[in-house]
Design a protein around this motif. Sequence first.
Motif, short mmCIF file in Angstrom:
data_model
loop_
_atom_site.label_atom_id
_atom_site.label_comp_id
_atom_site.label_asym_id
_atom_site.label_seq_id
_atom_site.Cartn_x
_atom_site.Cartn_y
_atom_site.Cartn_z
N SER A 178 41.23 53.36 33.45
CA SER A 178 41.03 54.20 34.64
C SER A 178 42.29 54.96 35.02
O SER A 178 42.21 56.03 35.63
CB SER A 178 40.56 53.34 35.81
OG SER A 178 41.49 52.29 36.08
N SER A 179 43.46 54.45 34.62
CA SER A 179 44.71 55.13 34.97
C SER A 179 44.85 56.47 34.28
O SER A 179 45.65 57.32 34.70
CB SER A 179 45.90 54.23 34.61
OG SER A 179 45.91 53.94 33.23
N LEU A 180 44.09 56.70 33.20
CA LEU A 180 44.16 57.98 32.50
C LEU A 180 43.50 59.10 33.29
O LEU A 180 43.73 60.28 33.00
CB LEU A 180 43.48 57.86 31.13
CG LEU A 180 44.15 56.96 30.09
CD1 LEU A 180 43.28 56.87 28.84
CD2 LEU A 180 45.54 57.49 29.73
N LEU A 181 42.68 58.74 34.26
CA LEU A 181 41.95 59.74 35.04
C LEU A 181 42.01 59.33 36.51
O LEU A 181 41.16 58.57 36.99
CB LEU A 181 40.49 59.82 34.56
CG LEU A 181 39.65 60.96 35.14
CD1 LEU A 181 40.19 62.30 34.66
CD2 LEU A 181 38.20 60.80 34.73
N PRO A 182 43.02 59.80 37.24
CA PRO A 182 43.20 59.37 38.64
C PRO A 182 42.16 59.99 39.58
O PRO A 182 42.48 60.82 40.43
CB PRO A 182 44.62 59.85 38.95
CG PRO A 182 44.84 61.01 38.06
CD PRO A 182 44.07 60.72 36.81
N PRO A 258 39.99 67.79 33.89
CA PRO A 258 40.59 66.52 33.44
C PRO A 258 39.51 65.54 33.00
O PRO A 258 38.53 65.32 33.71
CB PRO A 258 41.35 66.03 34.67
CG PRO A 258 41.66 67.29 35.44
CD PRO A 258 40.48 68.19 35.22
N ALA A 259 39.69 64.97 31.82
CA ALA A 259 38.62 64.14 31.26
C ALA A 259 39.17 63.18 30.23
O ALA A 259 40.27 63.36 29.69
CB ALA A 259 37.53 65.02 30.64
N ILE A 260 38.37 62.16 29.93
CA ILE A 260 38.63 61.22 28.83
C ILE A 260 37.45 61.32 27.88
O ILE A 260 36.29 61.25 28.31
CB ILE A 260 38.77 59.77 29.34
CG1 ILE A 260 39.79 59.68 30.48
CG2 ILE A 260 39.17 58.85 28.19
CD1 ILE A 260 39.78 58.33 31.17
#
Length: 805
Positions: A178-182, A258-260
């Motif tokens: 979850s830290s990759l996408l605040p 912003p995305a994963i």
Amino acid sequence: MWLWWFAILASGALWLPAEALESCAGHCGDFRGNCSCHVTCPSLNTCCPDYLQFCLEISPYSGSVMGGKDFVVLSEPWVSPASVTSVVCRFREAIHTQGYVDDKGRIHCVSPLLYESGRIPFSVSLDGGKTFPSSGTWLAVHPSKVSELEKSELINETMWQYYGTPGVTGNLTLSWKSSLLPEPRVNIELWGYQETGKPYSDEWKAEWSYLYTLARNLPNGDNFTFTPMPAKPQYQTWEVGALRISGSNHTDGERDVPAIWSNEHALAWHLGEDFRRDSAAWATAKCMNWVALDKKLPNFLAELVDCPCTLTQARADTGRFFADYGCDIEQKSVCTYHPGAVHCVRSIQGSPRYASGQQCCYSSSGTQVLTWDTSSGSTPDRGHDWGTYPYGRPPRVPGLSHWMYDVITFYYCCLWSQNCKLYLDMRPSSDCRRYSPPYLASAFGDPHFLTFDGVHFTFNGRGEYVLVQSDLTKLMVQGRTQPPLMSNGAQASATGISAVVVKENVSDVVEARLGGPTGRTLQVLLNQEILNFSEQRWLDLKGMFLSVSGDRNVSVMLDSGAGVEVQAHEHFLSVNILLPEKFMGHTQGLLGTLNNIPSDDFTLRNETVLSPDITSEPRKLFEFGADWAIWNDSSLFTYDSPSLVDSYLRQPKHDSTFLPVFTPGPLTPQVASLCGGDLFCQFDALVTGSLDVGNATRVAHEQHQHLQQSLQPVVSCGWLSAPEYGKKIGTSYLEGSAVKFSCAPGYTLRGSQEQTCQPNGQWSGVWPQCKPDHTVLLGVIFGVLLVVLLAILGYVMLKKRRGRM
């Protein structure tokens, strides 16, 4: 560049008064009239005052070609949010994404979804897209080369890709950091990839498409579990895709936010009820359709380079082949698609016309694993897995074109149905009968040169010299030499290679040099910019690829198939240059004329050929080496420090005042113990007074010898098939290998029971055939007749008995 440096540095000044300086706005990489916006300006103290504001550094500097990576601009001073109208980030002069300014005043950009890998120029606007005065470079990375920590994970990925086949049901789970996408809440979407239009025409297009959303407004936790349902009919034509996690504040399918992303994968889990009812029948129909289509497409196999014959050759031919990340012996890969192999390599360059790729796999014994013998064999690719410049269009899209024509089709035929023979017939392994190893030349130590034709000599001048140049591809490899420091701090009366620079045709320029505070760290420069490998150790560049291993090795792989390897040692660099056979008769320089004629390796620029006897005359060798000093207008080197400017840019390229030691002193016990019979090691240890230098020379020489041995030609007689109604034992087809044959019961072997691969490339003996055994056949016929006769006799006797009754 060098003309500009002469203009501003002739006076010796390395700084300019502030009132004379100009702006870098819109001019990054340029030399202004009174100051510099070039990447070398910080180290030379010649930058324009606003250099850092307009020539941008970013963090992180790389991300997947899928886009969605939020990166921050490390400019100084940071801007005030109140002064910004709107942040727009522009990539490749055409693709715009929305940026923003955070509460610390830092500018952020979001990388776009791209159809290419490599370094992508970008610029930033703070006035809503009216002007773009600041610029930098973004590195777009092949999906499979992105760190697993940067992606979401398909838990039990095999289950995802087999979902709906017999016995594969239940829930699927997606996890992410979850830290990759605040973002407090997220959406999970499915995106599909297709290539449409007539293949190899202008209408052939690549397209990522948003399909549908699996979940909305989820808390941004660490995973999502769901039970897959068949997609609506309009989405079932997408069979390859990826999942995207993005903030719930964005609309469904909104691009470049912003995305994963997950791995791209086969979308078995979303296919229709027809797939779930009978996946084998569904896949068989797909396989048959693909075979029919592929047969109508151009034959790409004919233009692929042949595979190396052995594992050692494949790992040594670093100009043309590189480890397949899915089956890499050094990474202890599982080799999922090639379980009978321990290592596979892929051709680095796509084929010239169809942008296709070669794959070569090897067994634990070091021989090829071929599809004619096993489904584990290597399979060539209509779409090169890494993509091919200029990218953007099929079949050149990194990763995805390969998925469309070589991977999902493998699922159709081999993984979801039992039609693998059809696939392997369309994608047969290459054998190695036409493979020719590259030619090797090396330089190392004080420095010692080993030419392509096997001549070795020592030339220890101080300056910058042509190692290899070729008119065939405008290849240029230059080397810089300088004296090492001895243990007492004085300069040795010898030199070593301190920098190597490479260019071919209109490619980028790559330089590897000793640098850093100790002067023993390997620095790599791209177009005069010092590279940072903290995130990526492989770069797709213009006309070449670049790979670093550890902190002391760099490999440059050129479009021509030439390879240049540079390694840092104690006080010097070693360089290995590998040239494919097409360079035969097309090289000049210190490393000789590649033509298998050693006697003409000492050829001057004016094509005068010196006698090979000069190897016994060090001073004449010195004059030969001096003739290959480069000229300022042909220099590819970077002069980004006062010492380089003073020592090399302003000075003649060959320092005629530097006289090395031509003959070392007597051999000492310590040197003899260290070097044994290695004369290069002895020479360097004695001349420099350093056992460390001598040992480094010995190691470099051993590496050259090992590489040379690995690249020795190997004879192959080609694949042998088992005879019809028979079988064979043996799958090695190299010189000295034997293959044995036998027949099924009822058949007799005609021809050789064993064939051996001979030095002339021909198999010994006569090709075997299994013919019906007539003795057995007659026995069977006699037995059948006997049974029939007995039956008739029994019938007659029975009739007689009934007649008496």
